[in-house]
Design a protein around this motif. Structure first.
Motif, PDB file in Angstrom:
ATOM      1  N   ALA A 338      30.402  11.474   2.127  1.00  0.00           N
ATOM      2  CA  ALA A 338      31.264  11.193   3.264  1.00  0.00           C
ATOM      3  C   ALA A 338      32.568  11.981   3.225  1.00  0.00           C
ATOM      4  CB  ALA A 338      31.566   9.694   3.330  1.00  0.00           C
ATOM      5  N   TRP A 361      26.589   6.904   3.695  1.00  0.00           N
ATOM      6  CA  TRP A 361      26.960   7.830   4.768  1.00  0.00           C
ATOM      7  C   TRP A 361      26.970   9.276   4.276  1.00  0.00           C
ATOM      8  CZ3 TRP A 361      26.694   5.988   9.485  1.00  0.00           C
ATOM      9  CH2 TRP A 361      26.881   4.616   9.684  1.00  0.00           C
ATOM     10  N   CYS A 362      25.814   9.707   3.784  1.00  0.00           N
ATOM     11  CA  CYS A 362      25.639  11.105   3.377  1.00  0.00           C
ATOM     12  C   CYS A 362      25.115  11.920   4.569  1.00  0.00           C
ATOM     13  CB  CYS A 362      24.649  11.226   2.218  1.00  0.00           C
ATOM     14  SG  CYS A 362      25.296  10.574   0.671  1.00  0.00           S
ATOM     15  N   ALA A 363      25.652  13.117   4.716  1.00  0.00           N
ATOM     16  CA  ALA A 363      25.172  14.031   5.760  1.00  0.00           C
ATOM     17  C   ALA A 363      24.119  14.950   5.161  1.00  0.00           C
ATOM     18  CB  ALA A 363      26.325  14.855   6.317  1.00  0.00           C
ATOM     19  N   ARG A 375      19.396  17.655  11.421  1.00  0.00           N
ATOM     20  CA  ARG A 375      20.509  16.966  10.765  1.00  0.00           C
ATOM     21  C   ARG A 375      20.313  15.455  10.903  1.00  0.00           C
ATOM     22  NH1 ARG A 375      24.907  20.652  10.214  1.00  0.00           N
ATOM     23  NH2 ARG A 375      24.618  22.547  11.448  1.00  0.00           N
ATOM     24  N   THR A 376      20.769  14.739   9.888  1.00  0.00           N
ATOM     25  CA  THR A 376      20.708  13.282   9.955  1.00  0.00           C
ATOM     26  C   THR A 376      21.748  12.704   9.006  1.00  0.00           C
ATOM     27  OG1 THR A 376      19.212  11.377   9.921  1.00  0.00           O
ATOM     28  CG2 THR A 376      19.008  12.965   8.110  1.00  0.00           C
ATOM     29  N   ILE A 377      21.888  11.394   9.024  1.00  0.00           N
ATOM     30  CA  ILE A 377      22.810  10.676   8.147  1.00  0.00           C
ATOM     31  C   ILE A 377      22.008   9.639   7.351  1.00  0.00           C
ATOM     32  CG2 ILE A 377      24.805   9.127   8.036  1.00  0.00           C
ATOM     33  CD1 ILE A 377      25.576  11.877   8.879  1.00  0.00           C
ATOM     34  N   SER A 379      22.498   6.353   5.065  1.00  0.00           N
ATOM     35  CA  SER A 379      23.507   5.340   4.752  1.00  0.00           C
ATOM     36  C   SER A 379      22.836   4.184   4.030  1.00  0.00           C
ATOM     37  CB  SER A 379      24.163   4.859   6.037  1.00  0.00           C
ATOM     38  OG  SER A 379      25.100   3.828   5.759  1.00  0.00           O
TER      39      SER A 379
END
Length: 385
Positions: A338, A361-363, A375-377, A379
């Motif tokens: 994050a 909350w890692c990208a 792309r995604t998140i 969490s």
């Protein structure tokens, strides 16, 4: 009888004397001439000289003159009388004054030395007031004044034509420019680009009308000024294929950029264009106009990208994240926390990948070999799409 003849001789002599002019006078015409032209985009000043059609001699005994000069005050502004370089340059007294808003008087006189020589008696300096090329007339409106002893009479009273033109100067340019020449977009994608309307030094206008045309699969949605100042943007026509707008300013726009934000959407997969058309402004100081075209190329692989991206799955195994996807088409994997710190990276993906991190909350970025990016998140223990 002698007395009768004497009386007759006296009467004849007196009659002869009365029929002769007291002093010989010659008629001279008053002539006006314009020196140069007024440039509506540059030096707007113009000089009108006042002279006679023949040289002045000392024997003409002209000590004084006064000319009433009429002009159109809506087109010309009186600046000053000019005596330098004229016959009145070294007179004892000279000057000017307004008779009314459309008439000024110019005068000069010597006490003892008569005016003599060749050339204009005096001149008048005007400034052209209009923004458009035009013509107007300066004239002598009343019979000029002179000293009673002068041995000349003023005959015809002349006039002069003052011409205002726009001197051609290609450096005064107006340029429309998009930031790029080619733009790639996916079908149904929305974009916004800045259109810069650049006015070069010397350019001057108050109002600019321009058109924005879309062709192919491009649909215009909106245009607006990117920043607010004294410049106003009025949209006359707004449709998916055409925008007609006017940029106006309360004062003349000098060298500057007017930036317009243009929003549009690609509704198909045709190669499309966004093209500017600047309407040549009337009575504006613009020497050259340069339009611009933005070519929009549809990214036809986007459907394939979406299909592949839809098969990407992140599974929480209880202790780590596992990437499951049709491998062989993936070329890069990066995970950030994050705070933007890189936690994990791989340059190639040939089999299922286990990412040994617990993410809050890692990208995540997955890049395909054909350039598509997923792309995604991540969490806690779920994926946030």
């Amino acid at each position: 009888m002698h007395a009768v003849w004497l009386q007759a001789i006296v009467l004849v002599g007196v009659g002869a004397i009365l029929q002769l002019p007291l002093s010989a006078q010659r008629s001279v015409a008053v002539q006006l001439a314009t020196l140069g032209v007024a440039d509506v985009c540059g030096d707007r000043r113009v000089v009108v000289t006042i002279g006679l059609d023949s040289p002045l001699q000392t024997s003409d005994s002209l000590l004084l003159f006064e000319f009433a000069v009429g002009y159109d005050p809506t087109k010309l502004q009186f600046i000053a009388p000019l005596f330098s370089g004229t016959l009145a340059e070294n007179t004892d007294y000279n000057g000017s004054g307004a008779i009314d808003s459309a008439t000024i008087r110019v005068w000069a006189f010597n006490v003892t030395q008569p005016l003599r020589g060749t050339g204009p008696l005096c001149a008048v300096l005007f400034r052209y007031r209009g923004d458009c090329p035009d013509t107007t007339t300066v004239r002598i409106v009343y019979q000029p004044e002179k000293n009673q002893e002068a041995k000349i009479v003023f005959g015809s009273l002349g006039s002069a034509l003052v011409e205002a033109v726009e001197q051609v100067n290609s450096d005064r340019s107006l340029t429309a420019q998009f930031p790029d020449t080619v733009l790639r977009m996916r079908a149904m994608e929305r974009r916004s680009v800045q259109l810069k309307l650049a006015l070069a030094a010397g350019t001057r206008l108050r109002q600019l009308r321009w058109r924005l045309r879309a062709s192919g699969s491009l649909s215009i949605e909106n245009v607006r000024l990117s920043s607010q100042d004294s410049v106003q943007l009025v949209i006359d026509t707004l449709s998916p294929n055409l925008v007609v707008a006017t940029v106006s300013s309360p004062s003349p726009l000098a060298a500057r950029d007017v930036v317009v934000e243009c929003s549009f959407r690609l509704v198909g997969e045709d190669t499309s264009q966004l093209r500017t058309e600047i309407v040549v402004p009337a009575c504006a100081c613009i020497g050259a106009i340069h339009d611009d075209t933005l070519i929009v190329v549809a990214d036809r692989s986007s459907a394939v990208h979406e299909s592949i991206a839809s098969t990407v799955r992140w599974i929480w195994t209880g202790s780590a994240w596992e990437l499951r996807a049709p491998f062989g088409q993936h070329s890069e994997l990066i995970v950030w926390d994050a705070l933007g710190r890189q936690l994990y990276a791989r340059d190639s993906i040939e089999q299922a990948v286990i990412v040994p991190v617990r993410c809050d909350w890692c990208a995540v970025l997955v890049r395909l070999q054909n350039g598509a990016v997923y792309r995604t998140i991540l969490s806690n223990e779920s994926e946030v799409r």
